[in-house]
Design a protein around this motif. Structure first.
Motif, short mmCIF file in Angstrom:
data_model
loop_
_atom_site.label_atom_id
_atom_site.label_comp_id
_atom_site.label_asym_id
_atom_site.label_seq_id
_atom_site.Cartn_x
_atom_site.Cartn_y
_atom_site.Cartn_z
N PRO A 1 10.44 6.82 -22.86
CA PRO A 1 10.85 6.58 -21.48
C PRO A 1 9.64 6.52 -20.55
O PRO A 1 8.60 7.11 -20.84
CB PRO A 1 11.74 7.79 -21.16
CG PRO A 1 11.22 8.87 -22.06
CD PRO A 1 10.79 8.17 -23.32
N ALA A 2 9.80 5.81 -19.43
CA ALA A 2 8.65 5.56 -18.56
C ALA A 2 8.91 5.98 -17.12
O ALA A 2 10.06 6.02 -16.65
CB ALA A 2 8.28 4.08 -18.61
N ILE A 3 7.83 6.27 -16.43
CA ILE A 3 7.81 6.55 -14.99
C ILE A 3 6.91 5.49 -14.35
O ILE A 3 5.80 5.26 -14.83
CB ILE A 3 7.26 7.96 -14.70
CG1 ILE A 3 8.13 9.03 -15.36
CG2 ILE A 3 7.14 8.20 -13.19
CD1 ILE A 3 7.45 10.39 -15.44
N LEU A 4 7.38 4.86 -13.29
CA LEU A 4 6.60 3.81 -12.63
C LEU A 4 5.95 4.37 -11.37
O LEU A 4 6.62 4.91 -10.49
CB LEU A 4 7.51 2.62 -12.27
CG LEU A 4 6.82 1.40 -11.65
CD1 LEU A 4 5.78 0.81 -12.60
CD2 LEU A 4 7.85 0.33 -11.28
N VAL A 5 4.62 4.22 -11.28
CA VAL A 5 3.84 4.76 -10.16
C VAL A 5 3.38 3.63 -9.26
O VAL A 5 2.85 2.61 -9.72
CB VAL A 5 2.60 5.53 -10.69
CG1 VAL A 5 1.73 6.00 -9.52
CG2 VAL A 5 3.05 6.72 -11.54
N GLY A 6 3.58 3.80 -7.95
CA GLY A 6 3.08 2.85 -6.97
C GLY A 6 2.00 3.48 -6.10
O GLY A 6 2.03 4.70 -5.85
N ASP A 7 1.05 2.68 -5.64
CA ASP A 7 -0.08 3.15 -4.83
C ASP A 7 0.18 2.78 -3.37
O ASP A 7 0.06 1.61 -2.99
CB ASP A 7 -1.37 2.52 -5.35
CG ASP A 7 -2.59 2.89 -4.53
OD1 ASP A 7 -2.46 3.76 -3.63
OD2 ASP A 7 -3.67 2.32 -4.77
N ILE A 8 0.50 3.76 -2.55
CA ILE A 8 0.81 3.49 -1.15
C ILE A 8 -0.44 3.19 -0.33
O ILE A 8 -0.38 2.54 0.71
CB ILE A 8 1.60 4.67 -0.53
CG1 ILE A 8 2.28 4.23 0.78
CG2 ILE A 8 0.70 5.89 -0.33
CD1 ILE A 8 3.28 5.25 1.30
N ASP A 9 -1.61 3.63 -0.80
CA ASP A 9 -2.84 3.44 -0.03
C ASP A 9 -3.20 1.96 0.13
O ASP A 9 -3.77 1.56 1.14
CB ASP A 9 -4.00 4.19 -0.68
CG ASP A 9 -5.25 4.19 0.19
OD1 ASP A 9 -5.17 4.72 1.31
OD2 ASP A 9 -6.28 3.67 -0.25
N ARG A 10 -2.87 1.15 -0.86
CA ARG A 10 -3.20 -0.28 -0.79
C ARG A 10 -2.17 -1.07 0.00
O ARG A 10 -2.34 -2.26 0.26
CB ARG A 10 -3.37 -0.87 -2.19
CG ARG A 10 -2.12 -0.88 -3.03
CD ARG A 10 -2.36 -1.56 -4.38
NE ARG A 10 -3.37 -0.87 -5.15
CZ ARG A 10 -3.91 -1.36 -6.27
NH1 ARG A 10 -3.56 -2.54 -6.71
NH2 ARG A 10 -4.80 -0.68 -6.93
#
Length: 494
Positions: A161-170
């Protein structure tokens, strides 16, 4: 009911450089400190920043993750490493060993590596309590999905199973997470069980509505909003995207200039110098001259020595280096940079690109021929001038020979290593990681500087303390129990 599988969870990202590697490193330290036998794993990496293990090469990020997990690094942690040689393709390192060349457009071959990837994953999982898997780039690159082994292709094949990470700084983090959900097919969406936000600056409460927008659009729960972790800059960088902008230190006692070459490799050699309070490390991009007031110029490692030598000349940096030398200042070449300092570099078999040769900078009386088996090994070494010692590693092709080798700056076990000019102001070596030793670094800097430097940096201790702080940071801002729950759910499936 089948045999339970090792708990495992995969950290994916909405793009490159969103912080996947450091999140995995921090989680490795966190779970290791809880007494778990945790192992990092990255199916496929693309980077010229490699590490030598006792059994071959892996990506530098996986070596850091292994350190965070308090275990030795091993090629099974990164079974496919693609080392870019040019825009035309990459060298293939398969389970630690060179296994040919992959053309940039030959995406279909990547799927051929999946059996080896799964073999390494199963071997690594044996005896482990938890495996933390890192994706590469973005799983939403649907044009590459059919032969994908780095992201959801691996997740499906291994049932992770996976967790998706997003970068809010960009910026655009809502669109990147919701957009990823939108372009994935139903089966791939189902492999992603949750999301997280990384590199948030400011008051987290102000983003609650954003979290809810993502949750409603995707159906994925949020496992946390991770504030910006300033300590990330103190840990070894993974690839060229992590080459940090130079921060001038007006009161520095020593100025070092480093040209950023197209094929720069193993540039984490420079991290201990960058962290030295008394050192101003200037990473010089193309289009800017090397500064005339530098005490030392370092030519870094290169995956493509002849190509980078040509790029160096095209920038006019060869003129800057020769002028720097005439002023009596110092030059240090590391690996490929060492080869460039000699009279000539020959690649008769085209091992790093088109076959050919080119004159070097002529600052060392040595010649290099790229041939034979690739040298990949960890070594114990000593600094000849000071008798200080440390651990380092070699990753290189070819032989470098010539009269200036009689003044080798280092010794590896019972042999001389590297070369130096008669006045000792030009030095070259194949050793990576020499500056990570506090005693060796202090001795080298004392020789390079106008004055003796007062160093307060204990590099290894600094890395360890930063990993500890990173683990505490993630424990505070992520739902760790939910992450464990996802990993254990995989283990309960037969």
């Amino acid at each position: 009911m089948g045999t339970p599988r090792t708990p495992a969870v995969m950290i994916l990202g909405t793009g490159s450089n969103v912080g996947k590697s450091l999140i995995v490193a921090g989680l490795c330290r966190l779970f290791a400190d809880r007494g778990l036998k945790v192992r990092p794993f990255k199916p496929q990496n693309m980077s010229n920043n490699a590490a030598a293990t006792a059994a071959g090469e892996i990506g530098r990020a996986q070596a850091l993750q292994a350190r965070a997990a308090r275990i030795p690094p091993h090629p099974d942690m990164n079974p496919v490493l693609l080392k870019p040689e040019s825009e035309a393709g990459s060298q293939i390192v398969l389970q630690g060993k060179v296994a040919g060349h992959l053309a940039s457009g030959d995406f279909s071959r990547r799927g051929d590596f999946l059996p080896k990837v799964l073999e390494s994953f199963e071997r690594l999982s044996s005896g482990a309590d938890l495996v933390l898997v890192e994706g590469a780039g973005s799983p939403a690159e649907t044009n590459l999905r059919a032969r994908d082994i780095a992201n959801l292709g691996f997740a499906h094949a291994a049932g992770v199973p996976a967790i998706l990470v997003g970068d809010i700084d960009r910026g655009g983090v809502i669109a990147s997470l919701v957009g990823s959900h939108a372009v994935l097919d139903e089966a791939d969406r189902a492999m992603i069980r949750a999301f997280a936000i990384n590199r948030f600056r400011g008051e987290v409460a102000l983003f609650r509505d954003g979290v809810e927008t993502i949750r409603q659009a995707t159906g994925w729960p949020c496992l946390g909003v991770i504030p910006w972790f300033a300590g990330a800059a103190r840990l070894p960088a993974e690839d060229g995207l992590d080459l940090r902008q130079s921060v001038a230190k007006p009161n520095a006692e020593l100025k070092i200039a480093v040209p950023i070459l197209p094929g720069i490799a193993n540039f984490d050699d420079l991290d201990p110098l960058r962290l030295e309070p008394a050192v101003d490390l200037d990473m010089v991009p193309r289009g800017r001259a090397l500064p005339g007031d530098a005490d030392l110029i370092i030519l870094p490692g290169s995956k493509t020595t002849l190509r980078d030598l040509a790029a160096l000349r095209a920038e006019g940096w060869d003129i800057d280096i020769l002028a720097h030398r005439r002023r009596g200042a110092h030059v240090f070449g590391l690996c490929g940079g060492y080869q460039m300092l000699g009279r000539v570099v020959r690649d008769p078999h085209g091992l790093e690109g088109p076959a050919g040769e080119a004159p070097g900078l002529g600052l060392l009386d040595v010649e290099t021929v790229l041939e034979g088996t690739k040298t990949v090994r960890e070594v114990a070494f000593s600094h000849s001038a000071s008798a200080t010692a440390g651990r380092a590693y070699e990753i290189h092709l070819g032989r470098t020979e010539g009269p200036d080798r009689v003044r080798a700056p280092f010794r590896v076990w019972d042999r001389a290593e590297g070369a130096a000019s008669a006045d000792g102001r030009v030095i070259g070596s194949y050793l990576h990681g020499v500056f990570a030793s506090d005693a060796v670094r202090a001795a080298c800097l004392a020789g390079f500087g106008r004055r003796r430097l007062a160093s307060t940096l204990s590099y290894d201790s600094d890395v360890e303390a930063t990993l500890d702080r990173l683990a505490a940071h993630l424990e505070k801002h992520l739902d760790i129990e939910a992450i464990i729950g996802l990993a254990r759910a995989r283990a309960e499936q037969s």
